[in-house]
Scaffold this active site. Structure first.
Site, mmCIF file in Angstrom:
data_model
loop_
_atom_site.group_PDB
_atom_site.id
_atom_site.type_symbol
_atom_site.label_atom_id
_atom_site.label_comp_id
_atom_site.label_asym_id
_atom_site.label_seq_id
_atom_site.Cartn_x
_atom_site.Cartn_y
_atom_site.Cartn_z
ATOM 1 N N LYS A 45 1.944 38.976 6.913
ATOM 2 C CA LYS A 45 2.744 38.661 5.735
ATOM 3 C C LYS A 45 2.885 37.165 5.572
ATOM 4 C CE LYS A 45 5.134 42.940 5.247
ATOM 5 N NZ LYS A 45 6.418 43.731 5.357
ATOM 6 N N ARG A 87 9.677 55.326 3.113
ATOM 7 C CA ARG A 87 9.787 55.737 1.651
ATOM 8 C C ARG A 87 8.693 56.766 1.197
ATOM 9 N NH1 ARG A 87 9.243 49.343 0.390
ATOM 10 N NH2 ARG A 87 7.531 49.774 1.946
ATOM 11 N N HIS A 131 17.135 48.888 3.341
ATOM 12 C CA HIS A 131 17.434 48.223 4.847
ATOM 13 C C HIS A 131 18.733 48.732 5.126
ATOM 14 C CE1 HIS A 131 14.049 45.238 4.082
ATOM 15 N NE2 HIS A 131 13.465 46.024 4.685
ATOM 16 N N SER A 186 11.070 44.728 -0.358
ATOM 17 C CA SER A 186 11.141 43.388 -0.462
ATOM 18 C C SER A 186 10.363 42.305 -1.329
ATOM 19 C CB SER A 186 11.589 42.565 0.929
ATOM 20 O OG SER A 186 12.450 43.072 1.941
HETATM 21 O O1 PNS Z 1 9.006 45.180 7.494
HETATM 22 P P1 PNS Z 1 7.841 45.062 8.432
HETATM 23 O O2 PNS Z 1 6.965 43.837 7.753
HETATM 24 O O3 PNS Z 1 6.980 46.343 8.148
HETATM 25 O O4 PNS Z 1 7.901 44.887 10.007
HETATM 26 C C1 PNS Z 1 7.149 44.866 10.648
HETATM 27 C C2 PNS Z 1 7.389 44.555 12.192
HETATM 28 C C3 PNS Z 1 8.141 43.073 12.163
HETATM 29 C C4 PNS Z 1 8.590 45.409 12.712
HETATM 30 C C5 PNS Z 1 6.348 44.415 13.269
HETATM 31 O O5 PNS Z 1 5.280 43.652 12.566
HETATM 32 C C6 PNS Z 1 6.574 44.143 14.708
HETATM 33 O O6 PNS Z 1 7.076 45.037 15.320
HETATM 34 N N1 PNS Z 1 6.457 42.838 14.964
HETATM 35 C C7 PNS Z 1 6.305 42.402 16.326
HETATM 36 C C8 PNS Z 1 5.265 42.036 17.145
HETATM 37 C C9 PNS Z 1 4.752 43.357 17.766
HETATM 38 O O7 PNS Z 1 5.153 44.033 18.530
HETATM 39 N N2 PNS Z 1 3.695 43.707 17.042
HETATM 40 C C10 PNS Z 1 2.824 45.283 17.249
HETATM 41 C C11 PNS Z 1 3.406 46.226 16.497
HETATM 42 S S1 PNS Z 1 2.537 47.729 16.888
#
Ligand code: PNS
Length: 161
Positions: free
Chosen positions: A40, A89, A16, A126
């Site tokens: 998650k 990745r 990250h 993670s």
């Molecule tokens: O590290 P991750 O778990 O891949 O992160 C995912 C994250 C937190 C970036 C994504 O779930 C997100 O943008 N969440 C905020 C809520 C939202 O806008 N959801 C719709 C995404 S299309």
């Protein structure tokens, strides 16, 4: 231009940090936003994840860390953020990231750019770091010393409880 690096960061890894540092070179300002992926279960609270990121990015002058509540696109609109930056990745990351990028674009017109993860960190996740730490493995090569200490404390708490 203002960019955002959103993610779960549970916890932040060297992978990250590599993406955040490269985004900080490409854009005037970078916001690192700790969000929630409803699929998650998290080891660290949102505040703990923000604190770890703030410590790990304190050397980067144009980077700020914040909590992301609600939709990412609403957050971007409110703060005049021009672009979403994500790290990739491998192919399975791409499938999910492509879908999110397309949804975010459909919702608000915001663009997403995807940076290939440095080969050195391509194996990091993670989830795997949490798993290795819980089973007593050495994760010191994958996270900052501050994050390693916080994981050790969590694991010790879980073992005691
Ligand atoms: O590290 P991750 O778990 O891949 O992160 C995912 C994250 C937190 C970036 C994504 O779930 C997100 O943008 N969440 C905020 C809520 C939202 O806008 N959801 C719709 C995404 S299309």
């Amino acid at each position: 231009m203002r960019a955002i690096c959103p993610g779960s960061f549970d916890p932040v890894t060297h992978g990250h940090l590599d993406i955040i540092e490269r985004a900080a070179h490409l854009f005037d300002e970078v916001l690192v936003a700790v969000g929630r992926n409803s699929a998650k279960n998290y080891l660290f609270t949102p505040d703990e994840r923000v604190a770890m990121l703030a410590e790990a990015t304190s050397h980067l002058d144009n980077v700020e860390v914040d909590l992301l509540g609600g939709l990412l696109v609403d957050y971007c609109r409110e703060r005049d953020i021009d672009v979403i930056v994500k790290g990739l990745r491998f192919a399975s990351d791409f499938e999910f990231e492509l879908q999110m990028a397309q949804m975010n674009h459909a919702l608000s017109g915001i663009e997403t750019i995807m940076l290939p993860t440095a080969a050195q960190w391509a194996h990091l996740s993670s989830t795997m770091i949490r798993e290795v730490a819980k089973l007593g493995g050495d994760i010191s090569g994958f996270v900052t010393p501050g994050v390693a200490a916080r994981i050790a404390a969590k694991v010790a708490d879980a073992d005691a409880g």
